[in-house]
Design a protein around this motif. Structure first.
Motif, mmCIF file in Angstrom:
data_model
loop_
_atom_site.group_PDB
_atom_site.id
_atom_site.type_symbol
_atom_site.label_atom_id
_atom_site.label_comp_id
_atom_site.label_asym_id
_atom_site.label_seq_id
_atom_site.Cartn_x
_atom_site.Cartn_y
_atom_site.Cartn_z
ATOM 1 N N SER A 160 0.830 -1.205 0.000
ATOM 2 C CA SER A 160 0.000 0.000 0.000
ATOM 3 C C SER A 160 0.862 1.252 0.000
ATOM 4 O O SER A 160 0.612 2.206 -0.756
ATOM 5 C CB SER A 160 -0.917 -0.003 1.230
ATOM 6 N N ALA A 161 1.889 1.267 0.851
ATOM 7 C CA ALA A 161 2.745 2.450 0.948
ATOM 8 C C ALA A 161 3.485 2.710 -0.356
ATOM 9 O O ALA A 161 3.630 3.860 -0.785
ATOM 10 C CB ALA A 161 3.730 2.281 2.104
ATOM 11 N N ALA A 162 3.954 1.653 -1.010
ATOM 12 C CA ALA A 162 4.668 1.825 -2.278
ATOM 13 C C ALA A 162 3.756 2.440 -3.335
ATOM 14 O O ALA A 162 4.169 3.323 -4.096
ATOM 15 C CB ALA A 162 5.215 0.485 -2.754
ATOM 16 N N LEU A 163 2.510 2.000 -3.394
ATOM 17 C CA LEU A 163 1.576 2.533 -4.387
ATOM 18 C C LEU A 163 1.257 4.005 -4.138
ATOM 19 O O LEU A 163 1.175 4.801 -5.071
ATOM 20 C CB LEU A 163 0.283 1.711 -4.370
ATOM 21 N N VAL A 169 -2.106 5.844 -6.431
ATOM 22 C CA VAL A 169 -3.325 6.321 -5.774
ATOM 23 C C VAL A 169 -2.907 7.264 -4.654
ATOM 24 O O VAL A 169 -1.776 7.177 -4.154
ATOM 25 C CB VAL A 169 -4.174 5.149 -5.201
ATOM 26 N N PRO A 170 -3.796 8.150 -4.213
ATOM 27 C CA PRO A 170 -3.416 9.079 -3.148
ATOM 28 C C PRO A 170 -3.594 8.519 -1.744
ATOM 29 O O PRO A 170 -3.079 9.091 -0.778
ATOM 30 C CB PRO A 170 -4.364 10.253 -3.371
ATOM 31 N N ILE A 171 -4.298 7.404 -1.626
ATOM 32 C CA ILE A 171 -4.646 6.851 -0.321
ATOM 33 C C ILE A 171 -4.823 5.348 -0.490
ATOM 34 O O ILE A 171 -5.329 4.895 -1.518
ATOM 35 C CB ILE A 171 -5.944 7.508 0.212
ATOM 36 N N ALA A 172 -4.369 4.575 0.508
ATOM 37 C CA ALA A 172 -4.547 3.124 0.440
ATOM 38 C C ALA A 172 -4.707 2.564 1.839
ATOM 39 O O ALA A 172 -4.177 3.112 2.821
ATOM 40 C CB ALA A 172 -3.373 2.452 -0.274
#
Length: 468
Positions: A160-163, A169-172
């Motif tokens: 999630s952090a890598a994306l 995306v701006p949030i995961a």
């Protein structure tokens, strides 16, 4: 792979907007959820080969609750971490020990996340059962840090952090059983708030444990996105035993008493670069009018040993019950070296469990006492900068890996055991360009105070941007 920075920011529907800005564009009719999802899918394809953050791709059929078009974050694309069920998608928990079938139901937290208006484009990778502090695997490619691809993105919400850091995306979604929201946020230059236990809908894995250490949340690039998510989530579920949070929109207006903790009482001294980031943040907070003074944690080596024992208990339960609670294809013999090592360690120490649980439960009282004199405690998130990939691989001999983890994850587990909130903020940077996060902890239910301080720090000196 050569040292490099990888991101997908560009001139498309997403631009470099955060989630709040994108939701406003959707409400204004300037962009559609479909356009945002298509742009995010294209960005994901652009970075997937370099970063490997995605566990399950649902780009062709994003999951969006269209009955909630008035939700605050309606139409903003996101990803769900691969340890929470969403009907129709498999949940494999980062493990090669079984092959998950599509989930038959949606977990309560996933319902809450969808209720904020977010559109889920798939699942993100995590280390096996979220037990490691780096998103690495025994026999598969690791997830890489977008800021420096030879290094760890943290864990367990590393995918999630890598994306988010790479601009897909701006949030995961992220969740945290020992630091797994805050650690990858620190490694990838993001904001990561672990809320008070009970602030959001209970995590299904966590509530089966004798002490519920798991809380859900998100990683974001802006404080206002984190604040907006929690405000939107509270509209769907509000815990009456906690102070209401509401929408936090900026810094507070009163001086705060801040306890400064630079070195962990249970690990080697904090490395110089991380120390510098924490001390510089303390100086900035003092310049804003807050009072900063040294503080000592009421937790020592016994707490650290007890936490590792409890971590081992979790691994033991997974190994013993996997066929029943996960999938009949589960094979304990295929668990990675860290999970197997923790399981074996707990098996040897099983008679100590009642005493371990008693001491860990008592720590909540000590944590509450810490905030009678201070409103907030400032510390590192981690004792040293994100390490190169391989340093925390599950293929490292177990005892050596455990020692490395204890030296690295030296601050965050206290908040999981006690249930208190903590936020990671990307205020520092290392000489090699990697972000360094600092950590703010507060008393139970005091997320508003943490967000107000986060807003103040972000306004004083905006976070570094990977695209710059």
């Amino acid at each position: 792979m050569a040292d490099e920075r990888v991101h997908a920011f560009g001139d498309d529907a997403l631009g470099d907007h955060d989630a709040v800005a994108l939701a406003a564009l959707v409400r204004a009719g300037e962009v559609s959820p479909e356009e945002l999802a298509a742009a995010a899918a294209e960005r994901a394809r652009a970075v997937d080969g370099a970063l490997a953050p995605i566990a399950f791709d649902a780009h062709a059929t994003p999951r969006l609750d269209r009955t909630r078009s008035d939700a605050p974050l309606h139409g903003v694309p996101t990803y769900l971490k691969d340890n929470v069920d969403l009907r129709g998608m498999p949940t494999n928990h980062g493990s090669a020990a079984f092959r998950a079938r599509p989930a038959r139901r949606t977990a309560p937290f996933a319902d809450q996340l969808l209720g904020t208006g977010l559109a889920v484009l798939g699942k993100t990778r995590l280390p096996e059962f979220g037990l490691n502090a780096s998103t690495e695997f025994a026999a598969a490619d690791p997830v890489r840090n977008p800021w420096l691809t030879t290094h760890s993105p943290g864990a367990s919400s590393g995918g999630s952090a890598a994306l988010v850091a790479a601009g897909v995306v701006p949030i995961a979604h992220a969740n945290d059983g020992g630091g797994s929201i805050r650690i990858p946020a620190a490694c990838c230059g993001l904001v990561g708030l672990k809320p008070t236990r009970g602030r959001l809908v209970a995590n299904e894995q966590g509530r089966r444990l004798p002490i519920d250490i798991v809380t859900d949340g998100v990683v974001t690039r802006s404080v206002r996105d984190t604040a907006a998510f929690f405000a939107a989530a509270e509209r769907l579920h509000r815990n009456p035993s906690l102070p209401p949070l509401g929408l936090v929109e900026g810094p507070g207006d009163r001086p705060v008493r801040i306890g400064l903790l630079v070195d962990s009482p249970v690990a080697a001294p904090t490395d110089p670069e991380t120390r510098r980031a924490v001390e510089e943040t303390a100086a900035r907070l003092e310049a804003m009018g807050h009072r900063v003074e040294p503080v000592e944690l009421p937790f020592g080596e016994q707490f650290s040993r007890d936490f590792v024992s409890y971590w081992g208990y979790i691994a033991f339960v997974i190994a013993v019950t996997g066929k029943l609670i996960l999938d009949r294809s589960f094979q304990a013999g295929r668990l990675d070296g860290l999970t197997s090592g923790l399981r074996g360690r707990f098996h040897r120490e099983f008679p100590k469990l009642p005493a371990v649980l008693r001491r860990l439960r008592q720590s909540e009282r000590a944590y509450a006492g810490l905030f009678r004199r201070h409103d907030v405690v400032l510390s590192p998130v981690l004792a040293h900068v994100a390490p190169p990939l391989g340093h925390l691989s599950p293929n490292v001999p177990f005892e050596e890996l455990l020692e490395r983890l204890n030296r690295y994850v030296a601050f965050t587990p206290v908040n999981n055991i006690t249930g208190g909130p903590g936020i990671a903020l990307p205020t520092g940077s290392a000489d090699n360009g990697l972000p360094i996060g600092v950590h703010l902890s507060a008393g139970h239910g005091q997320e508003r105070l943490l967000l107000e301080l986060a807003f103040a720090l972000e306004a004083d000196r905006p976070w570094r941007r990977i695209q710059d």
